[in-house]
Motif scaffolding. Structure first.
Motif, PDB file in Angstrom:
ATOM      1  N   SER A  18      38.899 -32.791  -2.433  1.00 58.04           N
ATOM      2  CA  SER A  18      38.761 -33.982  -3.259  1.00 58.04           C
ATOM      3  C   SER A  18      39.332 -33.707  -4.649  1.00 58.04           C
ATOM      4  O   SER A  18      39.542 -32.552  -5.038  1.00 58.04           O
ATOM      5  CB  SER A  18      37.287 -34.377  -3.370  1.00 58.04           C
ATOM      6  N   ASP A  19      39.553 -34.768  -5.383  1.00 57.56           N
ATOM      7  CA  ASP A  19      40.132 -34.613  -6.717  1.00 57.56           C
ATOM      8  C   ASP A  19      39.222 -33.832  -7.655  1.00 57.56           C
ATOM      9  O   ASP A  19      39.695 -33.213  -8.618  1.00 57.56           O
ATOM     10  CB  ASP A  19      40.431 -35.991  -7.330  1.00 57.56           C
ATOM     11  N   ASP A  20      37.906 -33.840  -7.372  1.00 58.69           N
ATOM     12  CA  ASP A  20      36.985 -33.151  -8.278  1.00 58.69           C
ATOM     13  C   ASP A  20      36.659 -31.733  -7.820  1.00 58.69           C
ATOM     14  O   ASP A  20      35.778 -31.085  -8.391  1.00 58.69           O
ATOM     15  CB  ASP A  20      35.705 -33.957  -8.472  1.00 58.69           C
ATOM     16  N   GLY A  21      37.344 -31.227  -6.769  1.00 56.83           N
ATOM     17  CA  GLY A  21      37.211 -29.818  -6.426  1.00 56.83           C
ATOM     18  C   GLY A  21      36.299 -29.506  -5.265  1.00 56.83           C
ATOM     19  O   GLY A  21      35.812 -28.375  -5.151  1.00 56.83           O
ATOM     20  N   ARG A  43      38.098 -26.860 -11.481  1.00 57.31           N
ATOM     21  CA  ARG A  43      37.489 -28.000 -10.785  1.00 57.31           C
ATOM     22  C   ARG A  43      36.589 -27.521  -9.645  1.00 57.31           C
ATOM     23  O   ARG A  43      35.479 -28.027  -9.470  1.00 57.31           O
ATOM     24  CB  ARG A  43      38.571 -28.935 -10.252  1.00 57.31           C
ATOM     25  N   VAL A  44      37.075 -26.548  -8.865  1.00 55.58           N
ATOM     26  CA  VAL A  44      36.284 -26.018  -7.754  1.00 55.58           C
ATOM     27  C   VAL A  44      35.021 -25.343  -8.284  1.00 55.58           C
ATOM     28  O   VAL A  44      33.920 -25.532  -7.746  1.00 55.58           O
ATOM     29  CB  VAL A  44      37.121 -25.034  -6.915  1.00 55.58           C
ATOM     30  N   LEU A  96      38.504 -20.928  -4.561  1.00 55.90           N
ATOM     31  CA  LEU A  96      38.614 -20.208  -5.834  1.00 55.90           C
ATOM     32  C   LEU A  96      39.617 -19.071  -5.726  1.00 55.90           C
ATOM     33  O   LEU A  96      40.458 -18.873  -6.626  1.00 55.90           O
ATOM     34  CB  LEU A  96      37.244 -19.667  -6.249  1.00 55.90           C
ATOM     35  N   PHE A  97      39.542 -18.304  -4.629  1.00 56.53           N
ATOM     36  CA  PHE A  97      40.463 -17.192  -4.460  1.00 56.53           C
ATOM     37  C   PHE A  97      41.901 -17.688  -4.337  1.00 56.53           C
ATOM     38  O   PHE A  97      42.818 -17.141  -4.971  1.00 56.53           O
ATOM     39  CB  PHE A  97      40.082 -16.374  -3.230  1.00 56.53           C
ATOM     40  N   PHE A  98      42.128 -18.723  -3.542  1.00 58.18           N
ATOM     41  CA  PHE A  98      43.488 -19.235  -3.366  1.00 58.18           C
ATOM     42  C   PHE A  98      44.041 -19.780  -4.679  1.00 58.18           C
ATOM     43  O   PHE A  98      45.223 -19.601  -4.987  1.00 58.18           O
ATOM     44  CB  PHE A  98      43.510 -20.324  -2.300  1.00 58.18           C
TER      45      PHE A  98
END
Length: 386
Positions: free
Chosen positions: A35-38, A73-74, A59-61
Motif C-alpha cells: 500500500s502507499d502507506d507501507g 513508510r514501512v 525493510l531489508f529490500f
C-alpha cells in the motif's frame, strides 16, 4: 542469462558486485503488493492480511535498493499498527488484517458496517523481529542515522528478553515467539528457518549483548545443521531435554514453505562465514533432488527424506538457486533462475519475497560478509537511486 550466471559466480566467491542497481522486481513488488502507506499485503487471503515477516523483509529490500522513503513508510506503518505505536516497548504483532464483523443485538452481523481492521493475533514472530532489528541496525550504519541504530538495539534487547530461552545442553536459543512454544516442561518447539545465520551472527558482532547473542548463534547453527538427518530441513522441530532434536509430529515433520528459506539463507552465507561449510554440507540431498527432477520439491517428509509428488513453485526455485550456486553448481542455479522467471501469472506475496531474496542476490544487488553485515551494490558501484 549470462549476466545472472556471472553474478552467481561472483556472489558465491565473494567477488565484485553487479554494476547496475536497477531492481525491477522491487519496483513491481511495491506496485502490486504494498500500500502507499507501507503495508505489505497478502492478497491471497480474504482478510487481506499483513504479517510482520512481510514488513521485515520489505525493510531489508528497501535498504538494499537504497529506497529510504519506502523504508520509513514501512517502519512507520509497522510501528503504528503492529507495535501499538512504540517498537521500543512492544514486539510487533505477527498478523494484522480485516477483522470479522461482530454480531449485533439480534445475533446477526451488520453487513452494512464498514469493515474493521486491526491486529488479528498479538503474539510476535521472532524471525520477523530479528529481521526488523537487523534492517534497522544496518540502515543506521549505511545511512548514518543514529535513530535507526538506537531502535534496532532496543528491539534486539527485547528479542533476547522475550523470545529466547536457555535450553538444556543447547544454550540460549531463539524461540519462534514469546508465547506458545514451550508446550511441556522439558519440550520446546523450534523453527530452523527463523535463524538466518548471517543475521544472528551480525547480532553477535554488532551489539553490546555479544555473549548472549554468541550463544544464540551457536544454538542456531545446531538448529540448522542437526535437524535434517536426510538432507531436508523441517518446517518445525521439537527439542526435548536429554534427547535433543526430535521430529515434530504435529506438522508431520514436513519440510515445505517454512523450510525452503533454510536453503536460501545457507546459500547466501559469505564464503568465509564460520558456519558456511556445515550449513552447505547439511543439504546435499536437496541438490541431488534438483539434479534428478529439475525442480525443488514442494513438500518432504524429513523423517525419511521422501518427497511428495508436487514441484515447488517458482519462488522455491528462486530460493534454492543461491544454495546451488554456493555449491559451485552454476548450471543448476541458472536453470532454477530460468524456472523462477518463467511464471505467467503474477506471483503471490510469499513467492515474490523468495524471488526478491534469491534473484536479487544472484543479480549481485547485495551480499553478506563473514560478520553478517550486508553490502548493497549501491555502496560500492552505484549512485544513490533515491
Amino acid at each position: 542469462m549470462r549476466v545472472l550466471l556471472m553474478a552467481a559466480t561472483m556472489a558465491a566467491s565473494g567477488g565484485a558486485m553487479a554494476g547496475s542497481c536497477a531492481w525491477p522486481d522491487w519496483e513491481s513488488f511495491k506496485h502490486t503488493t504494498m500500500s502507499d502507506d507501507g503495508r505489505v499485503i497478502d492478497n491471497s487471503s480474504p482478510q487481506q492480511i499483513t504479517v510482520s515477516e512481510g514488513q521485515s523483509y520489505a525493510l531489508f529490500f528497501a535498504l538494499v535498493a537504497n529506497d529510504r522513503a519506502t523504508f520509513d513508510r514501512v517502519l512507520n506503518w509497522t510501528q503504528n499498527n503492529l507495535a501499538q505505536g512504540d517498537l521500543t516497548t512492544h514486539l510487533p504483532a505477527w498478523i494484522w488484517g480485516r477483522l470479522e464483523a461482530k454480531a449485533g443485538a439480534g445475533g446477526n452481523q451488520d453487513k452494512t458496517a464498514a469493515p474493521a481492521w486491526g491486529v488479528i493475533d498479538a503474539n510476535a514472530a521472532s524471525d520477523a523481529d530479528l529481521w526488523i532489528a537487523y534492517a534497522l541496525l544496518e540502515a543506521g550504519r549505511l545511512w548514518h542515522e543514529r535513530s535507526y541504530t538506537a531502535l534496532g538495539t532496543v528491539l534486539a534487547r527485547n528479542i533476547l528478553a522475550k523470545e529466547t530461552a536457555v535450553l538444556p545442553s543447547l544454550g540460549r536459543t531463539l524461540l519462534p515467539g514469546p508465547v506458545g512454544f514451550h508446550p511441556q516442561e522439558d519440550v520446546w518447539r523450534l523453527n530452523p528457518s527463523y535463524v538466518p545465520l548471517q543475521v544472528v551472527r551480525h547480532m553477535a558482532t554488532a551489539l553490546p549483548d555479544q555473549a548472549e547473542w554468541k550463544a544464540v548463534f551457536d544454538s542456531s547453527v545446531k538448529l540448522v545443521t542437526e535437524t535434517a538427518p536426510h538432507g531436508f530441513s523441517p518446517d518445525w522441530v521439537l527439542y526435548r531435554r536429554d534427547q535433543g532434536f526430535l521430529p515434530d509430529e504435529a506438522s508431520k515433520a514436513e519440510g515445505a514453505y517454512n523450510a525452503i528459506r533454510v536453503y536460501l539463507w545457507a546459500g547466501m552465507l559469505a564464503p568465509d562465514a564460520p558456519s558456511r561449510a556445515a550449513a552447505l554440507g547439511a543439504f546435499h540431498p536437496l541438490a541431488d533432488f534438483v539434479v534428478a527432477h529439475g525442480f525443488p520439491p514442494e513438500r518432504v517428509d524429513t523423517r525419511t527424506g521422501t518427497a511428495g509428488s508436487n514441484a515447488g513453485n517458482e519462488g522455491f526455485s528462486a530460493a534454492v538457486a543461491p544454495y546451488l550456486a554456493a555449491l559451485g553448481r552454476n548450471d543448476l542455479a541458472e536453470a532454477q533462475v530460468q524456472r523462477a522467471r518463467s511464471h505467467q501469472a503474477p506471483l503471490g506475496y510469499y513467492s515474490q519475497v523468495l524471488s526478491l531474496f534469491g534473484l536479487g542476490y544472484l543479480d549481485g544487488l547485495y551480499r553478506f560478509d563473514a560478520a553478517g553485515s550486508v553490502t548493497p551494490a549501491w555502496t560500492t558501484t552505484c549512485p544513490a537511486a533515491h
